[in-house]
Design a protein around this motif. Structure first.
Motif, PDB file in Angstrom:
ATOM      1  N   ALA B 232       0.837  -1.216   0.000  1.00 41.22           N
ATOM      2  CA  ALA B 232       0.000   0.000   0.000  1.00 41.22           C
ATOM      3  C   ALA B 232       0.867   1.259   0.000  1.00 41.22           C
ATOM      4  O   ALA B 232       0.522   2.262  -0.630  1.00 41.22           O
ATOM      5  CB  ALA B 232      -0.914  -0.021   1.220  1.00 41.22           C
ATOM      6  N   ALA B 233       2.006   1.178   0.678  1.00 39.52           N
ATOM      7  CA  ALA B 233       2.891   2.351   0.754  1.00 39.52           C
ATOM      8  C   ALA B 233       3.303   2.814  -0.637  1.00 39.52           C
ATOM      9  O   ALA B 233       3.414   4.019  -0.901  1.00 39.52           O
ATOM     10  CB  ALA B 233       4.117   2.009   1.589  1.00 39.52           C
ATOM     11  N   SER B 234       3.501   1.856  -1.528  1.00 40.04           N
ATOM     12  CA  SER B 234       3.932   2.217  -2.881  1.00 40.04           C
ATOM     13  C   SER B 234       2.841   3.013  -3.607  1.00 40.04           C
ATOM     14  O   SER B 234       3.132   3.962  -4.343  1.00 40.04           O
ATOM     15  CB  SER B 234       4.281   0.963  -3.679  1.00 40.04           C
ATOM     16  N   TYR B 235       1.599   2.607  -3.411  1.00 38.46           N
ATOM     17  CA  TYR B 235       0.498   3.343  -4.057  1.00 38.46           C
ATOM     18  C   TYR B 235       0.400   4.764  -3.496  1.00 38.46           C
ATOM     19  O   TYR B 235       0.121   5.714  -4.223  1.00 38.46           O
ATOM     20  CB  TYR B 235      -0.829   2.591  -3.882  1.00 38.46           C
ATOM     21  N   VAL B 236       0.630   4.879  -2.193  1.00 40.79           N
ATOM     22  CA  VAL B 236       0.613   6.215  -1.574  1.00 40.79           C
ATOM     23  C   VAL B 236       1.744   7.072  -2.158  1.00 40.79           C
ATOM     24  O   VAL B 236       1.546   8.247  -2.522  1.00 40.79           O
ATOM     25  CB  VAL B 236       0.758   6.101  -0.035  1.00 40.79           C
ATOM     26  N   VAL B 237       2.933   6.468  -2.265  1.00 43.83           N
ATOM     27  CA  VAL B 237       4.088   7.202  -2.816  1.00 43.83           C
ATOM     28  C   VAL B 237       3.813   7.631  -4.256  1.00 43.83           C
ATOM     29  O   VAL B 237       4.081   8.783  -4.643  1.00 43.83           O
ATOM     30  CB  VAL B 237       5.363   6.320  -2.738  1.00 43.83           C
ATOM     31  N   LEU B 238       3.253   6.709  -5.039  1.00 38.17           N
ATOM     32  CA  LEU B 238       2.992   7.029  -6.455  1.00 38.17           C
ATOM     33  C   LEU B 238       1.942   8.132  -6.593  1.00 38.17           C
ATOM     34  O   LEU B 238       2.086   9.068  -7.395  1.00 38.17           O
ATOM     35  CB  LEU B 238       2.522   5.773  -7.193  1.00 38.17           C
ATOM     36  N   THR B 239       0.868   8.019  -5.802  1.00 36.67           N
ATOM     37  CA  THR B 239      -0.181   9.033  -5.854  1.00 36.67           C
ATOM     38  C   THR B 239       0.371  10.386  -5.415  1.00 36.67           C
ATOM     39  O   THR B 239       0.071  11.426  -6.022  1.00 36.67           O
ATOM     40  CB  THR B 239      -1.366   8.630  -4.944  1.00 36.67           C
ATOM     41  N   GLY B 240       1.200  10.342  -4.368  1.00 35.46           N
ATOM     42  CA  GLY B 240       1.814  11.588  -3.894  1.00 35.46           C
ATOM     43  C   GLY B 240       2.727  12.198  -4.942  1.00 35.46           C
ATOM     44  O   GLY B 240       2.713  13.417  -5.172  1.00 35.46           O
ATOM     45  N   THR B 241       3.511  11.360  -5.622  1.00 40.24           N
ATOM     46  CA  THR B 241       4.424  11.849  -6.660  1.00 40.24           C
ATOM     47  C   THR B 241       3.622  12.494  -7.795  1.00 40.24           C
ATOM     48  O   THR B 241       3.994  13.557  -8.311  1.00 40.24           O
ATOM     49  CB  THR B 241       5.272  10.681  -7.215  1.00 40.24           C
ATOM     50  N   PHE B 242       2.535  11.840  -8.165  1.00 32.63           N
ATOM     51  CA  PHE B 242       1.669  12.361  -9.232  1.00 32.63           C
ATOM     52  C   PHE B 242       1.113  13.742  -8.833  1.00 32.63           C
ATOM     53  O   PHE B 242       1.194  14.705  -9.606  1.00 32.63           O
ATOM     54  CB  PHE B 242       0.530  11.360  -9.458  1.00 32.63           C
ATOM     55  N   ALA B 243       0.608  13.819  -7.610  1.00 28.14           N
ATOM     56  CA  ALA B 243      -0.008  15.072  -7.145  1.00 28.14           C
ATOM     57  C   ALA B 243       1.034  16.184  -7.029  1.00 28.14           C
ATOM     58  O   ALA B 243       0.793  17.331  -7.462  1.00 28.14           O
ATOM     59  CB  ALA B 243      -0.697  14.842  -5.793  1.00 28.14           C
ATOM     60  N   VAL B 244       2.188  15.848  -6.471  1.00 28.17           N
ATOM     61  CA  VAL B 244       3.243  16.865  -6.317  1.00 28.17           C
ATOM     62  C   VAL B 244       3.725  17.339  -7.684  1.00 28.17           C
ATOM     63  O   VAL B 244       3.958  18.535  -7.906  1.00 28.17           O
ATOM     64  CB  VAL B 244       4.421  16.293  -5.476  1.00 28.17           C
TER      65      VAL B 244
END
Lengths: 269, 260
Positions: B232-244
């Motif tokens: 799940a952490a990876s999905y959070v990181v990816l979503t965060g990277t996309f948003a940032v």
């Protein structure tokens, strides 16, 4: 409605240690052609970029057509046509396609593309890719783009760049008619004295980022004449007249207008 | 207004060679995989023809459908990150290379629409490439008669390819920010090359699930055994990277100097 089309107050732009524009107070009145004259690096293009919101001032205020230019401002740009520095277009698209992009983004009617092509005499090049155009025709395309949405204000940075003498005269006449007949305000920069002298109603001279003189064309012409009488040699005056003669002769020979003082046409001359 | 901007962004690709170039590059990949599979399956004939028989055998490849899907996911995932970087760098950076950014940014259109439309074009371009190449790859695999095909395997394989493609796209907005920040195409491509190398490095340190550019290699199994599902952490990181990435691109366009 404010009577100034462009107004700057204490406008400053610094790049690290370099002050490109320094406490500039400028007022361009509605309906006039304002010539912004200065040497290369005087701050003309930086000022124009700030007026168009392309770069942010270090300090000071800019108002265009009554609206303050600040990040996120878009509404006023529907009333502004512009050409900044070099004439650029999408090189892989044709003249018509480039103008159609501008039409869509300014919500202009479909006929605006054909109108601007006709106005800038680009009919023969309408389906040619922009990357294949000569420098002069690229400049015409950029001007066609600037005029496509019938703007109230034209901001032109060195509009004569790349144009041949006939093209320069043609654009000069076009800008004059836009100002006289449609009330379009023109704020144009140039480092070419003749361009500004021919066209501008008022002239501002910028140097080292500061406005060092501002007068009507007639006032400036009077000052220049007084100065020239003292400073010019007879040879220099002769050279200046020769330049004017050559321009007129060139235009006649290349078919744009009859030779002055005779009934012969360009082709006959 | 977004519709008009999107239409003009697609229009800007008219007569452009870039989409065809990316299709040619990605389209060659299944042919390359097929060649390796053939070399593995026919090492004697490959050796006679002077092909890479020995190296292919050393790579430990098997000429089977599971292996074929693994290679396909690898290409779409890792190669895709680089190709997407090229696509995004082209869409954003060309405006500065051709000096058309100034024409675009002083229009009666909010600048965020341009950024979002370009990212939408990149998404459409990327997905079109993935679908075309997937169809091509399936056709080649079937024509080669590779063993081990089943509907379940195909479903999982195709899902993994799309997951890798989507993850690659989530990293695209960072590339768009680099392109508008650097006002060109070179820096974003260089950035993505460095990130790919770092992704490989971080993947080996055990932080793969936390570093955006290690997550695709983690999914595929480039740096370790492939994972069945990403943490799940990876999905959070990816979503965060996309948003940032999106936020940085929009803020750069709105507040920074944008002249050439």
């Amino acid at each position: 409605m404010p009577d100034t089309a462009v107004s700057t107050r204490a406008l400053v732009k610094r790049y690290r240690d370099v002050t490109a524009v320094d406490s500039l107070d400028l007022d361009v009145r509605r309906g006039e052609i304002y010539g912004f004259l200065g040497r290369n690096g005087a701050g003309k293009t930086t000022t124009i970029r700030m007026v168009l919101g392309l770069i942010r001032p270090s300090s000071g205020d800019i108002a265009v057509l009554g609206r303050r230019i600040r990040p996120g401002e878009t509404k006023v740009f529907s009333k502004i046509g512009f050409l900044v520095e070099t004439a650029t277009a999408y090189p892989n698209l044709t003249v018509r396609e480039n103008l159609d992009i501008q039409r869509r983004l300014t919500s202009s009617p479909p006929r605006a593309v054909a109108d601007s092509i006709g106005l800038l005499r680009l009919d023969a090049y309408a389906d040619r890719r922009a990357g294949q155009l000569s420098l002069g025709n690229k400049q015409r395309l950029a001007l066609a783009r600037a005029l496509l949405h019938s703007p109230e204000l034209l901001v032109l940075d060195e509009p004569a760049n790349g144009l041949d003498p006939a093209g320069i005269v043609e654009i000069r006449e076009l800008l004059r008619s836009l100002a006289d007949e449609r009330g379009v305000t023109v704020f144009m920069s140039s480092h070419i004295l003749a361009e500004i002298a021919h066209l501008a109603d008022r002239i501002g001279i910028v140097h080292d980022g500061r406005l060092i003189e501002e007068s009507s064309r007639d006032e400036l012409a009077a000052k220049a004449r007084a100065f020239a009488t003292e400073a010019y040699t007879p040879e220099e005056r002769e050279q200046a007249l020769l330049t004017l003669d050559l321009e007129r002769y060139f235009l006649a020979r290349t078919g744009d207008r009859p030779v002055s003082g005779s009934s012969s046409t360009a082709g006959d001359a | 207004m977004f519709g008009q901007v999107l239409a003009t962004e697609f229009r800007k690709l008219h007569h452009s060679k870039a989409p065809w170039a990316t299709l040619a590059v990605l389209g060659l990949m299944p042919l390359g995989i097929a060649l390796f599979m053939w070399i593995v399956r026919e090492p004697g004939r490959a050796a006679e023809l002077g092909l890479l028989g020995t190296k292919a055998n050393l790579a430990g490849l098997e000429a089977t459908w599971p292996e074929y899907f693994y290679m396909l996911t690898l290409i779409i995932g890792v190669g895709g990150m680089l190709l997407l970087a090229f696509i995004v760098a082209y869409l954003f950076g060309r405006e500065y290379r051709d000096a058309t950014a100034k024409n675009m940014l002083a229009l009666p259109v909010a600048r965020h629409w341009f950024a979002l439309a370009k990212l939408a074009v990149a998404a459409a371009w990327w997905m079109a490439l993935v679908v075309i190449v997937l169809i091509e790859a399936l056709g080649i695999g079937l024509a080669m008669g590779l063993p081990g095909f089943s509907a379940a395997l195909a479903g999982t394989g195709i899902a993994n390819v799309f997951l890798a493609a989507v993850i690659s796209f989530l990293l695209a907005p960072v590339i768009s920010w680099i392109a508008v920040w650097s006002r060109g195409e070179v820096a974003p491509i260089a950035f993505s090359l460095v990130m790919l190398a770092l992704g490989n490095l971080f993947g080996r340190t055990g932080w793969a699930e936390w570093f955006p550019y290690s997550i695709v290699p983690l999914l595929i199994g480039v740096v370790a055994d492939p994972v069945d599902s990403l943490p799940a952490a990876s999905y959070v990181v990816l979503t965060g990277t996309f948003a940032v990435g999106i936020a940085a691109t929009l803020l750069q366009l709105r507040f920074a100097d944008n002249a050439q």
